[in-house]
Design an enzyme around this catalytic site. Structure first.
Site, PDB file in Angstrom:
ATOM      1  N   GLY A  83       0.933  -1.099  -0.074  1.00 26.99           N
ATOM      2  CA  GLY A  83       0.074  -0.066   0.150  1.00 26.99           C
ATOM      3  C   GLY A  83       0.924   1.261   0.018  1.00 26.99           C
ATOM      4  O   GLY A  83       2.106   0.952   0.087  1.00 26.99           O
ATOM      5  N   SER A 123      12.298  -3.097  -3.552  1.00 29.65           N
ATOM      6  CA  SER A 123      11.719  -1.545  -3.343  1.00 29.65           C
ATOM      7  C   SER A 123      12.943  -0.644  -2.858  1.00 29.65           C
ATOM      8  O   SER A 123      13.625  -1.062  -1.989  1.00 29.65           O
ATOM      9  CB  SER A 123      10.271  -1.609  -2.222  1.00 29.65           C
ATOM     10  OG  SER A 123      10.375  -0.192  -2.064  1.00 29.65           O
ATOM     11  N   TYR A 154       7.769  -3.502   6.177  1.00 22.77           N
ATOM     12  CA  TYR A 154       7.684  -3.726   4.471  1.00 22.77           C
ATOM     13  C   TYR A 154       9.050  -3.521   3.954  1.00 22.77           C
ATOM     14  O   TYR A 154       9.331  -4.680   3.096  1.00 22.77           O
ATOM     15  CB  TYR A 154       6.834  -2.407   3.870  1.00 22.77           C
ATOM     16  CG  TYR A 154       6.687  -2.530   2.259  1.00 22.77           C
ATOM     17  CD1 TYR A 154       5.997  -3.450   1.476  1.00 22.77           C
ATOM     18  CD2 TYR A 154       7.632  -1.567   1.792  1.00 22.77           C
ATOM     19  CE1 TYR A 154       6.058  -3.295   0.122  1.00 22.77           C
ATOM     20  CE2 TYR A 154       7.542  -1.489   0.181  1.00 22.77           C
ATOM     21  CZ  TYR A 154       6.846  -2.616  -0.377  1.00 22.77           C
ATOM     22  OH  TYR A 154       6.617  -2.491  -1.699  1.00 22.77           O
ATOM     23  N   LYS A 197      -0.811   5.636  -3.601  1.00 25.71           N
ATOM     24  CA  LYS A 197       0.519   6.251  -3.500  1.00 25.71           C
ATOM     25  C   LYS A 197       0.081   7.919  -3.757  1.00 25.71           C
ATOM     26  O   LYS A 197      -0.809   8.131  -4.415  1.00 25.71           O
ATOM     27  CB  LYS A 197       1.414   5.962  -4.282  1.00 25.71           C
ATOM     28  CG  LYS A 197       1.646   4.312  -4.395  1.00 25.71           C
ATOM     29  CD  LYS A 197       2.354   3.902  -3.124  1.00 25.71           C
ATOM     30  CE  LYS A 197       2.338   2.374  -3.319  1.00 25.71           C
ATOM     31  NZ  LYS A 197       2.952   1.822  -4.619  1.00 25.71           N
TER      32      LYS A 197
END
Ligand code: NAD
Length: 335
Positions: A83, A123, A154, A197
């Site tokens: 998310g 990421s 995350y 985002k």
């Protein structure tokens, strides 16, 4: 080495094919003549998947991963509990557990099924927090990942999964490829509901606002980021997966912009005068982050080509269109 299916077509599995980047990846691979199986817990929200086969599976379970990986030459793995900054700041235990299960079980299933290449979507959240305290950042190079101090939850799990990809390559010969995405945006991305985002949230707020209105902006607006258009993202993934580069590689734009700058750009695209109301109590993530693309250029001989204005124009038009279809744009805002 790439094995081809009996019909001569290369066969790929795309996990997270019901999500934003996964859906675009399916379309890209089908366009290149691949036979594609898409897997996700949900179907794509806005249009049907172009995959030849689409299966709903919960990839936290090993047997589901094993079934998903059957008979494919390549895996493009995007499935993740994911998310925007609001979501990943608030939820740590569930995100970390879900993603650790998905990633570990997918790698093992790919090994057991003899998959040729395995692409993993990492990421920029793996980069150390201590390097991202100022809005005027030095772009992050791949080797800056250590000593580690990733985004809690995350980002920590992504760093773990990057290493797991390395171990599977070293111990089992599974050809893993890893890209670190920096803020991917574009049409068909979530734009509402709490997981969206910044670019999509700003496009939605501007589309719903009338000329001269005020919109809420998270943080003081001076936090900076770079943003990668989704079509450049899938092109970069494909090129990296074909390459011999097995170390994690940045996949991002190196054009830095503040969140206030992003609001101004979207307002300009929309042709509206927009005032900003900053809310410093809302999460803003790291203060500043940019991608150093030196290695990307060196390894792939390529870098993203879509300008932020072009990419945001396409994204804004799509979100505005969706809001219109849903009857959410008030009559007085309609041009
Ligand atoms: P997304 O949320 O749109 O897609 C992820 C998909 O995974 C969703 O459709 C979701 O239903 C699916 N999924 C979640 N749990 C699952 C499970 N247990 N089994 C099967 N499917 C499951 O996100 P996205 O933006 O398309 O991101 C794709 C990948 O890229 C993710 O791994 C994400 O961490 C990574 N990434 C994205 C960005 C970005 O800016 N979008 C940045 C860095 C990394």
């Amino acid at each position: 080495m790439h094995v081809t299916g009996v019909d001569g077509m290369r066969r790929a599995l795309v996990t997270g094919a019901g999500g934003f980047i996964g859906h675009h990846m399916v379309r890209y691979l089908v366009g290149r003549g691949y036979w594609v199986r898409g897997v996700d817990v949900k179907a794509p929200e806005y249009e049907p998947s172009p995959a030849q086969e689409f299966e709903r599976r919960d990839l936290r379970h090993p047997e589901e991963c094993l079934a998903a990986c059957r008979g494919v030459d390549e895996v493009y793995h995007f499935a993740a509990d994911m998310g925007g900054i609001g979501y990943i700041t608030a939820v740590h235990a569930e995100v970390t557990r879900n993603n650790a299960l998905i990633d570990a079980n997918m790698l093992e299933a790919a090994r057991l099924q003899g998959v040729g290449r395995f692409f993993y979507a990492s990421s920029a959240c793996i980069y150390p927090m201590y390097r991202q305290r100022e809005p005027d950042v030095t772009p992050l190079r791949e080797e800056d990942a250590y000593p580690a101090d990733p985004e809690p939850g995350y980002g920590l799990e992504k760093l773990f999964a990057e290493e797991l990809c390395r171990y599977y390559r070293e111990d089992h010969g599974l050809e893993t490829r890893v890209a670190r995405f920096h803020n991917v945006y574009g049409p068909l991305g979530t734009y509402d509901g709490g997981r969206e985002k910044a670019p999509a949230a700003i496009c939605r707020k501007v589309a719903l606002a009338a000329d001269g209105d005020e919109i809420e902006v998270w943080g003081d607006g001076k936090q900076t980021r770079s943003f990668l258009y989704v079509e450049d993202c899938v092109e970069g993934i494909y090129r990296l997966t074909r390459s011999d580069h097995a170390e994690p590689l940045n996949l991002g734009s190196d054009v830095l912009i503040s969140v206030d700058g992003l609001v101004d750009l979207v307002a300009d695209i929309a042709g509206k005068r927009i005032r900003k109301r900053h809310d410093p109590t809302k999460p803003q993530g790291v203060r500043g982050r940019n991608s150093d693309n030196s290695r990307l250029r060196e390894v792939l001989g390529w870098e993203p080509t879509t300008s932020l204005r072009e990419g945001l124009e396409a994204t804004y038009r799509w979100i505005e269109g969706e809001l219109r279809k849903a009857g959410r744009i008030p009559a007085e805002v309609r041009a």
